[in-house]
Design an enzyme around this catalytic site. Sequence first.
Site, mmCIF file in Angstrom:
data_model
loop_
_atom_site.group_PDB
_atom_site.id
_atom_site.type_symbol
_atom_site.label_atom_id
_atom_site.label_comp_id
_atom_site.label_asym_id
_atom_site.label_seq_id
_atom_site.Cartn_x
_atom_site.Cartn_y
_atom_site.Cartn_z
ATOM 1 N N VAL A 157 2.582 2.666 -2.558
ATOM 2 C CA VAL A 157 3.778 2.733 -3.406
ATOM 3 C C VAL A 157 3.502 3.363 -4.774
ATOM 4 O O VAL A 157 4.424 3.581 -5.558
ATOM 5 C CB VAL A 157 4.403 1.329 -3.613
ATOM 6 N N GLY A 158 2.227 3.658 -5.066
ATOM 7 C CA GLY A 158 1.896 4.306 -6.335
ATOM 8 C C GLY A 158 1.385 3.354 -7.398
ATOM 9 O O GLY A 158 1.603 3.578 -8.600
ATOM 10 N N LYS A 159 0.690 2.310 -6.976
ATOM 11 C CA LYS A 159 0.172 1.317 -7.941
ATOM 12 C C LYS A 159 -0.795 1.939 -8.939
ATOM 13 O O LYS A 159 -0.750 1.637 -10.136
ATOM 14 C CB LYS A 159 -0.529 0.177 -7.183
ATOM 15 N N ASP B 52 -9.196 -2.576 -6.017
ATOM 16 C CA ASP B 52 -8.887 -2.108 -4.665
ATOM 17 C C ASP B 52 -10.146 -1.482 -4.070
ATOM 18 O O ASP B 52 -10.717 -0.565 -4.665
ATOM 19 C CB ASP B 52 -7.764 -1.071 -4.718
ATOM 20 N N GLY C 110 0.817 -1.210 0.000
ATOM 21 C CA GLY C 110 0.000 0.000 0.000
ATOM 22 C C GLY C 110 0.851 1.261 0.000
ATOM 23 O O GLY C 110 1.871 1.336 0.691
ATOM 24 N N CYS D 229 20.039 20.185 1.329
ATOM 25 C CA CYS D 229 18.963 19.615 2.147
ATOM 26 C C CYS D 229 19.459 18.311 2.788
ATOM 27 O O CYS D 229 19.636 17.298 2.097
ATOM 28 C CB CYS D 229 17.723 19.366 1.285
#
Length: 350
Positions: free
Chosen positions: A44-46, A70, A42, A283
Amino acid sequence: MAAAKSLDEALDELDIDDTPEPTIQNLLDQKSLKWIFVGGKGGVGKTTVSSCLAVEMSKVRNSVLLISTDPAHNLSDAFGQKFTKYPTLINGFTNLSAMEIDPTFEHEEADVGGQSDPLGLGSLGLQDMISAIPGIDEAMGFAEVMKQVQSMQYSVIIFDTAPTGHTLRFLSFPDTLEKAFGRFSGLRSRFGNMFSQVSSMLGGAGMGMEDMSSKLDSTKKIIEEVNKQFKNPELTTFVPVMIPEFLSLYETERLISQLFNLKIDVRDIVINQILFPESESHCKLCLTRTKMQDKYISQADLLYSTFHLIKLPLLQAEVRGVPALHQFSKNLMTPYAPPGSSGTSTTTAN
């Protein structure tokens, strides 16, 4: 005894010439592909990856269907368009449609041809018996979805799946159904006459044994064919999506192992949300995270040296809407290179 090689030494020994190209071109070139599953942990950008894959597929196929299985559907948000459980043509396309379905099947709520009991099991007193088979509710929902999808005649169907555990269960449904149908066939041969008599005593309510057997046999044939196709690498492949972090790398390894056990092809892996800080960046958080990501990307390079590893950047803006998806999908075809580098791609979602 020779000392164990370090990760860097192992990577140096890889034959770069034999490394598969880091794009999805192989998927576009394989005209026989019918089913493509996109899945992973969940967050991860599916949905972004499956949407971009569908966009690229629409350029080389006559008709493409993108399905979200989903329960927390995101396709509507990704394309900026409302989708339902019926295929809807995506704005801006002539051959790409999408639909959002929930594969969970509840007998009381199922809407299959307006029937809550599509196989007539209730009238024969068998619905509770069949429901006792582990996983059968969701598996029957899968069967109805497959019957619907099979009749649509799309040239390729892409699944935006739920997180890993749900996806593996979804992909195991054909086996579950084949076992269930085999069990029921045994009951039918042994007690068929008795069930017919019970149905007659109930006033003929529902369908008769022959009608129900016909429906079961029809569904069984579809599931057997789907199961056969899912295990055929010429027709089906799975694209895991991960991010360069320990838990995601570990879960991807477990996912691929279980997909192999299910005899489902895997050849492309997407590593998403990679940081590419500017060379003059001060940064500390960005540099620290980049160092951590580099470690897990190197591990993925070693673990999956025979796979197509597609690496996608983490952008400042969300990838939402058809124009952004068109732009970001280019990274699936040409390896991303940050602006100012010597690479060939400077694709962003802005």
